[in-house]
Design a protein around this motif. Structure first.
Motif, PDB file in Angstrom:
ATOM      1  N   ASP A 102       0.826  -1.200   0.000  1.00 34.77           N
ATOM      2  CA  ASP A 102       0.000   0.000   0.000  1.00 34.77           C
ATOM      3  C   ASP A 102       0.864   1.255   0.000  1.00 34.77           C
ATOM      4  N   GLY A 103       0.237   2.432   0.185  1.00 34.26           N
ATOM      5  CA  GLY A 103       0.959   3.690   0.134  1.00 34.26           C
ATOM      6  C   GLY A 103       1.989   3.854   1.228  1.00 34.26           C
ATOM      7  N   LEU A 104       1.850   3.104   2.330  1.00 32.84           N
ATOM      8  CA  LEU A 104       2.839   3.119   3.407  1.00 32.84           C
ATOM      9  C   LEU A 104       3.881   2.021   3.228  1.00 32.84           C
ATOM     10  N   ARG A 105       3.827   1.366   2.077  1.00 32.31           N
ATOM     11  CA  ARG A 105       4.732   0.267   1.736  1.00 32.31           C
ATOM     12  C   ARG A 105       4.589  -0.906   2.695  1.00 32.31           C
ATOM     13  N   ARG A 106       3.379  -1.104   3.132  1.00 32.22           N
ATOM     14  CA  ARG A 106       3.066  -2.279   3.944  1.00 32.22           C
ATOM     15  C   ARG A 106       2.577  -3.377   3.011  1.00 32.22           C
ATOM     16  N   ARG A 107       3.132  -4.549   3.138  1.00 31.03           N
ATOM     17  CA  ARG A 107       2.725  -5.660   2.277  1.00 31.03           C
ATOM     18  C   ARG A 107       1.295  -6.057   2.631  1.00 31.03           C
ATOM     19  N   GLN A 108       0.442  -6.132   1.620  1.00 33.57           N
ATOM     20  CA  GLN A 108      -0.954  -6.462   1.815  1.00 33.57           C
ATOM     21  C   GLN A 108      -1.200  -7.938   1.512  1.00 33.57           C
ATOM     22  N   ALA A 109      -1.927  -8.572   2.411  1.00 31.08           N
ATOM     23  CA  ALA A 109      -2.251  -9.982   2.226  1.00 31.08           C
ATOM     24  C   ALA A 109      -3.336 -10.141   1.166  1.00 31.08           C
ATOM     25  N   CYS A 110      -3.286 -11.243   0.456  1.00 29.23           N
ATOM     26  CA  CYS A 110      -4.286 -11.542  -0.565  1.00 29.23           C
ATOM     27  C   CYS A 110      -5.406 -12.371   0.053  1.00 29.23           C
ATOM     28  N   GLU A 140      -7.715   2.125  12.046  1.00 30.81           N
ATOM     29  CA  GLU A 140      -6.902   2.380  13.232  1.00 30.81           C
ATOM     30  C   GLU A 140      -5.418   2.368  12.861  1.00 30.81           C
ATOM     31  N   GLN A 141      -4.617   3.092  13.651  1.00 26.21           N
ATOM     32  CA  GLN A 141      -3.191   3.192  13.338  1.00 26.21           C
ATOM     33  C   GLN A 141      -2.485   1.844  13.465  1.00 26.21           C
ATOM     34  N   TRP A 142      -2.974   0.999  14.342  1.00 28.28           N
ATOM     35  CA  TRP A 142      -2.294  -0.279  14.548  1.00 28.28           C
ATOM     36  C   TRP A 142      -2.727  -1.334  13.532  1.00 28.28           C
ATOM     37  N   ALA A 143      -3.792  -1.047  12.788  1.00 28.38           N
ATOM     38  CA  ALA A 143      -4.314  -2.034  11.838  1.00 28.38           C
ATOM     39  C   ALA A 143      -3.523  -2.006  10.540  1.00 28.38           C
ATOM     40  N   ASN A 144      -3.620  -3.084   9.790  1.00 30.69           N
ATOM     41  CA  ASN A 144      -2.937  -3.193   8.505  1.00 30.69           C
ATOM     42  C   ASN A 144      -3.943  -3.183   7.361  1.00 30.69           C
ATOM     43  N   ASP A 145      -5.066  -2.483   7.566  1.00 32.96           N
ATOM     44  CA  ASP A 145      -6.108  -2.443   6.551  1.00 32.96           C
ATOM     45  C   ASP A 145      -5.644  -1.643   5.341  1.00 32.96           C
ATOM     46  N   PRO A 146      -6.035  -2.055   4.138  1.00 29.96           N
ATOM     47  CA  PRO A 146      -5.696  -1.264   2.948  1.00 29.96           C
ATOM     48  C   PRO A 146      -6.434   0.063   2.956  1.00 29.96           C
ATOM     49  N   LEU A 147      -5.732   1.142   2.641  1.00 29.37           N
ATOM     50  CA  LEU A 147      -6.276   2.497   2.692  1.00 29.37           C
ATOM     51  C   LEU A 147      -6.166   3.151   1.316  1.00 29.37           C
ATOM     52  N   PRO A 148      -6.953   4.193   1.037  1.00 24.13           N
ATOM     53  CA  PRO A 148      -6.912   4.844  -0.272  1.00 24.13           C
ATOM     54  C   PRO A 148      -5.534   5.430  -0.576  1.00 24.13           C
ATOM     55  N   GLY A 149      -5.134   5.306  -1.812  1.00 25.07           N
ATOM     56  CA  GLY A 149      -3.845   5.861  -2.213  1.00 25.07           C
ATOM     57  C   GLY A 149      -3.177   5.027  -3.290  1.00 25.07           C
ATOM     58  N   THR A 150      -1.868   5.147  -3.355  1.00 20.65           N
ATOM     59  CA  THR A 150      -1.069   4.426  -4.339  1.00 20.65           C
ATOM     60  C   THR A 150      -0.763   3.013  -3.840  1.00 20.65           C
ATOM     61  N   SER A 189     -12.632   9.161   7.480  1.00 20.52           N
ATOM     62  CA  SER A 189     -11.884   9.194   6.235  1.00 20.52           C
ATOM     63  C   SER A 189     -10.521   9.809   6.492  1.00 20.52           C
ATOM     64  N   LEU A 190      -9.571   9.501   5.610  1.00 20.06           N
ATOM     65  CA  LEU A 190      -8.239  10.082   5.705  1.00 20.06           C
ATOM     66  C   LEU A 190      -8.278  11.541   5.263  1.00 20.06           C
TER      67      LEU A 190
END
Length: 270
Positions: A102-110, A140-150, A189-190
């Motif tokens: 995601d935009g924070l370069r966190r690997r997103q699970a499929c 939430e900040q601690w969550a790894n949910d996908p968020l809008p962005g690149t 929303s962000l």
């Protein structure tokens, strides 16, 4: 008979006059047909090649390289990333992997899809897929949910045999999204989508021109209809419909149970 002929002639003239208008109203080719899709890939997050959803990006590279692309994803969308790797005629067994960040370069699970596949020796191509979770407008900040962005796509071979290093390969990547709608809506929303350089873009224009970090704006892609505000979804429509139905049910229940009016009073001693 004359009236029928005149009516037929009028209809024919109207049809001929309307024909050019119909022809002019035909849809023109859109960027999603692949005409403006990129034909190269980046080698890192910072040099990732941008492309829009619906386009098929292609690239040529060598086995052992890291290939990077980036695309925008908005709240309420569930992106599906598909990649096809075309291999040379002669090669050993290779394992290819598709990763999405995601935009924070966190690997997103499929959620599902063949994210890693092994191509046996001599196989012409291998196909990979990754269906992400629905993008949320806020988390939430601690969550790894996908968020809008690149979002970044990385394609590479893992545990590659030494004999296959440097062999020419071709890659095709495509992203399509399903609009989930109000079912995935959240309260919040962000402030800004998670795209590279958004902090610089948000500055005052004069300050951004004078700032030496203005070159940090790396991303210019966004959804065709712009980033959503995050507060509106079809959940509001269903909430309003539910409220109206509840009000009607209350009025109907009262009408059925109120009776014909106050009971008749019997005089004392009657």
């Amino acid at each position: 008979m004359r009236g029928t002929r005149a009516l037929g002639s009028a209809v024919l003239l109207l049809g001929l006059a309307a024909a050019p208008a119909v022809a002019d109203a035909s849809p023109s080719p859109s960027p999603s047909d692949g005409s403006s899709a990129p034909t190269s890939a980046g080698t890192s997050f910072r040099t990732a090649t941008e492309f829009d959803q619906g386009q098929q990006a292609t690239a040529s590279g060598s086995a052992g390289d890291y290939l990077y692309w980036s695309f925008p994803a908005d709240s309420g969308q569930r992106p599906t990333v598909k990649a096809t790797v075309k291999l040379p005629g002669t090669h050993a067994s290779e394992t290819w992997q598709l990763d999405v960040y995601d935009g924070l370069r966190r690997r997103q699970a499929c959620q599902y899809g063949a994210q890693t596949r092994t191509a046996d020796a001599g196989t012409a191509s291998v196909e990979l897929a990754c269906v992400l979770r629905t993008v949320r407008a806020w988390s939430e900040q601690w969550a790894n949910d996908p968020l809008p962005g690149t979002y970044y796509v990385r394609l590479t071979a893992v545990n590659l045999p030494t004999s296959d290093l440097g062999l020419p390969v071709g890659a095709e990547v495509r992203v399509d999204s399903k609009d989930i709608g109000g079912a995935a809506a959240v309260d919040g929303s962000l402030a800004e989508p998670l795209v590279p350089g958004i902090a610089v873009k948000s500055e005052n224009s004069e300050e951004a021109e004078d700032s030496s970090t203005a070159s940090a704006v790396l991303s210019s892609i966004e959804p065709d209809d712009g980033w959503s505000s995050g507060w509106w979804s079809d959940r509001w429509v269903w909430t309003a419909i539910g409220g109206a139905l509840a009000a009607l049910a209350g009025v109907g229940g009262y009408a059925l149970t109120r009776g014909s009016g106050r009971p008749r009073q019997v005089p004392p001693g009657a």
